[in-house]
Design a protein around this motif. Structure first.
Motif, PDB file in Angstrom:
ATOM      1  N   PRO A 117       3.177  75.469   0.918  1.00 39.47           N
ATOM      2  CA  PRO A 117       2.693  75.632  -0.454  1.00 39.47           C
ATOM      3  C   PRO A 117       2.951  74.432  -1.366  1.00 39.47           C
ATOM      4  O   PRO A 117       2.170  74.151  -2.265  1.00 39.47           O
ATOM      5  CB  PRO A 117       3.448  76.862  -0.961  1.00 39.47           C
ATOM      6  N   ASP A 118       4.036  73.697  -1.111  1.00 40.60           N
ATOM      7  CA  ASP A 118       4.365  72.553  -1.971  1.00 40.60           C
ATOM      8  C   ASP A 118       3.692  71.249  -1.527  1.00 40.60           C
ATOM      9  O   ASP A 118       3.853  70.219  -2.177  1.00 40.60           O
ATOM     10  CB  ASP A 118       5.880  72.368  -2.042  1.00 40.60           C
ATOM     11  N   ASN A 119       2.896  71.270  -0.472  1.00 40.54           N
ATOM     12  CA  ASN A 119       2.205  70.069   0.000  1.00 40.54           C
ATOM     13  C   ASN A 119       0.837  69.989  -0.686  1.00 40.54           C
ATOM     14  O   ASN A 119      -0.191  70.325  -0.118  1.00 40.54           O
ATOM     15  CB  ASN A 119       2.071  70.100   1.522  1.00 40.54           C
TER      16      ASN A 119
ATOM     17  N   LYS B 218      12.289  76.852  12.451  1.00 42.22           N
ATOM     18  CA  LYS B 218      13.469  76.143  12.942  1.00 42.22           C
ATOM     19  C   LYS B 218      13.559  74.712  12.413  1.00 42.22           C
ATOM     20  O   LYS B 218      14.635  74.133  12.380  1.00 42.22           O
ATOM     21  CB  LYS B 218      13.500  76.166  14.467  1.00 42.22           C
ATOM     22  N   ARG B 219      12.417  74.151  11.986  1.00 43.11           N
ATOM     23  CA  ARG B 219      12.462  72.813  11.397  1.00 43.11           C
ATOM     24  C   ARG B 219      12.392  72.856   9.867  1.00 43.11           C
ATOM     25  O   ARG B 219      12.154  71.852   9.214  1.00 43.11           O
ATOM     26  CB  ARG B 219      11.398  71.901  11.995  1.00 43.11           C
ATOM     27  N   GLY B 220      12.585  74.049   9.303  1.00 39.56           N
ATOM     28  CA  GLY B 220      12.731  74.181   7.865  1.00 39.56           C
ATOM     29  C   GLY B 220      11.505  74.625   7.088  1.00 39.56           C
ATOM     30  O   GLY B 220      11.544  74.699   5.864  1.00 39.56           O
ATOM     31  N   GLU B 221      10.414  74.906   7.771  1.00 38.68           N
ATOM     32  CA  GLU B 221       9.196  75.341   7.087  1.00 38.68           C
ATOM     33  C   GLU B 221       9.183  76.864   7.033  1.00 38.68           C
ATOM     34  O   GLU B 221       8.944  77.525   8.034  1.00 38.68           O
ATOM     35  CB  GLU B 221       7.968  74.781   7.795  1.00 38.68           C
ATOM     36  N   LYS B 222       9.440  77.409   5.858  1.00 40.22           N
ATOM     37  CA  LYS B 222       9.636  78.854   5.706  1.00 40.22           C
ATOM     38  C   LYS B 222       8.391  79.609   5.231  1.00 40.22           C
ATOM     39  O   LYS B 222       8.263  80.789   5.458  1.00 40.22           O
ATOM     40  CB  LYS B 222      10.765  79.125   4.704  1.00 40.22           C
ATOM     41  N   ARG B 223       7.462  78.920   4.536  1.00 39.17           N
ATOM     42  CA  ARG B 223       6.241  79.561   4.031  1.00 39.17           C
ATOM     43  C   ARG B 223       5.045  78.693   4.360  1.00 39.17           C
ATOM     44  O   ARG B 223       5.145  77.468   4.402  1.00 39.17           O
ATOM     45  CB  ARG B 223       6.310  79.779   2.520  1.00 39.17           C
ATOM     46  N   LYS B 224       3.912  79.356   4.579  1.00 39.49           N
ATOM     47  CA  LYS B 224       2.673  78.650   4.896  1.00 39.49           C
ATOM     48  C   LYS B 224       1.500  79.268   4.162  1.00 39.49           C
ATOM     49  O   LYS B 224       1.445  80.491   3.958  1.00 39.49           O
ATOM     50  CB  LYS B 224       2.377  78.698   6.406  1.00 39.49           C
ATOM     51  N   LEU B 225       0.577  78.428   3.766  1.00 40.08           N
ATOM     52  CA  LEU B 225      -0.722  78.856   3.298  1.00 40.08           C
ATOM     53  C   LEU B 225      -1.648  78.812   4.507  1.00 40.08           C
ATOM     54  O   LEU B 225      -1.710  77.781   5.187  1.00 40.08           O
ATOM     55  CB  LEU B 225      -1.258  77.937   2.205  1.00 40.08           C
ATOM     56  N   ILE B 226      -2.326  79.904   4.788  1.00 39.60           N
ATOM     57  CA  ILE B 226      -3.179  80.005   5.971  1.00 39.60           C
ATOM     58  C   ILE B 226      -4.629  79.992   5.532  1.00 39.60           C
ATOM     59  O   ILE B 226      -5.028  80.795   4.673  1.00 39.60           O
ATOM     60  CB  ILE B 226      -2.900  81.305   6.760  1.00 39.60           C
ATOM     61  N   TYR B 227      -5.405  79.104   6.129  1.00 37.83           N
ATOM     62  CA  TYR B 227      -6.836  78.998   5.873  1.00 37.83           C
ATOM     63  C   TYR B 227      -7.581  79.090   7.205  1.00 37.83           C
ATOM     64  O   TYR B 227      -7.008  78.805   8.262  1.00 37.83           O
ATOM     65  CB  TYR B 227      -7.186  77.656   5.235  1.00 37.83           C
ATOM     66  N   GLU B 228      -8.865  79.414   7.126  1.00 35.42           N
ATOM     67  CA  GLU B 228      -9.692  79.456   8.320  1.00 35.42           C
ATOM     68  C   GLU B 228     -11.001  78.728   8.048  1.00 35.42           C
ATOM     69  O   GLU B 228     -11.566  78.818   6.953  1.00 35.42           O
ATOM     70  CB  GLU B 228      -9.984  80.904   8.711  1.00 35.42           C
ATOM     71  N   ILE B 229     -11.473  78.006   9.058  1.00 31.17           N
ATOM     72  CA  ILE B 229     -12.762  77.325   8.994  1.00 31.17           C
ATOM     73  C   ILE B 229     -13.616  77.876  10.126  1.00 31.17           C
ATOM     74  O   ILE B 229     -13.211  77.803  11.298  1.00 31.17           O
ATOM     75  CB  ILE B 229     -12.613  75.794   9.148  1.00 31.17           C
ATOM     76  N   ASN B 230     -14.772  78.436   9.781  1.00 33.28           N
ATOM     77  CA  ASN B 230     -15.705  78.917  10.799  1.00 33.28           C
ATOM     78  C   ASN B 230     -16.613  77.775  11.215  1.00 33.28           C
ATOM     79  O   ASN B 230     -17.130  77.048  10.363  1.00 33.28           O
ATOM     80  CB  ASN B 230     -16.520  80.098  10.276  1.00 33.28           C
ATOM     81  N   LEU B 231     -16.831  77.648  12.513  1.00 22.83           N
ATOM     82  CA  LEU B 231     -17.616  76.530  13.041  1.00 22.83           C
ATOM     83  C   LEU B 231     -19.001  76.971  13.523  1.00 22.83           C
ATOM     84  O   LEU B 231     -19.770  76.145  13.995  1.00 22.83           O
ATOM     85  CB  LEU B 231     -16.865  75.872  14.205  1.00 22.83           C
ATOM     86  N   VAL B 232     -19.299  78.248  13.429  1.00 22.32           N
ATOM     87  CA  VAL B 232     -20.618  78.722  13.888  1.00 22.32           C
ATOM     88  C   VAL B 232     -21.451  79.207  12.716  1.00 22.32           C
ATOM     89  O   VAL B 232     -20.986  79.446  11.656  1.00 22.32           O
ATOM     90  CB  VAL B 232     -20.505  79.842  14.922  1.00 22.32           C
TER      91      VAL B 232
END
Length: 146
Positions: free
Chosen positions: A102-104, A132-146
């Protein structure tokens, strides 16, 4: 696969396949790694990672890194667009996950310019290698290719 190179319309950048590697448990993950070149100079990399849903959902199928001195020129955006062309041409995926912390903010802007569909913001499971490498939260996106 043969020597694979994709160039954007104005020839400003190109991506060049450097390696295809199998890894993970029972070789369930495959990574296609591309160098990003601007006028023949290496500026970073972009890759496509296939693998189990439970890993790729948080890590993303697409990753990129631009060397510090070359940031600010939208190379990650341009290279990712070229990578998506590669995925469609070789029919390697129907859709891909792309994630960021989120902070990127620069990565978040890149993903939004790709017209990726925002799915959710999530806590990374404790057992995942990102946690384990310190990344606790993620923003998840999806890209459709069809």
């Amino acid at each position: 696969m043969e020597n694979i190179v994709y160039r954007n319309g104005d020839g400003e950048i190109q991506i060049q396949l450097e390696s295809i590697e199998d890894s993970g448990w029972f070789r369930r993950e495959r990574c296609y790694s591309f160098s990003i070149l601007h006028q023949g100079i290496y500026v970073g990399y972009v890759d496509y990672r296939s693998g189990p849903y439970e890993i790729m959902y948080y890590a993303g199928n697409i990753g990129y890194r631009i060397n510090f001195q070359h940031r600010g020129h939208h190379y990650a955006l341009k290279a990712t667009r070229l990578l998506l062309e590669f995925l469609m041409e070789y029919e390697l995926a129907c859709s891909v996950f792309i994630t960021c912390s989120p902070d990127n903010i620069p990565s978040r802007k890149t993903i939004e310019k790709l017209s990726a569909r925002f799915l959710e913001e999530v806590d990374v499971p404790r057992k995942h290698w990102l946690y384990k490498r310190g990344e606790k939260r993620k923003l998840i996106y999806e890209i459709n290719l069809v």
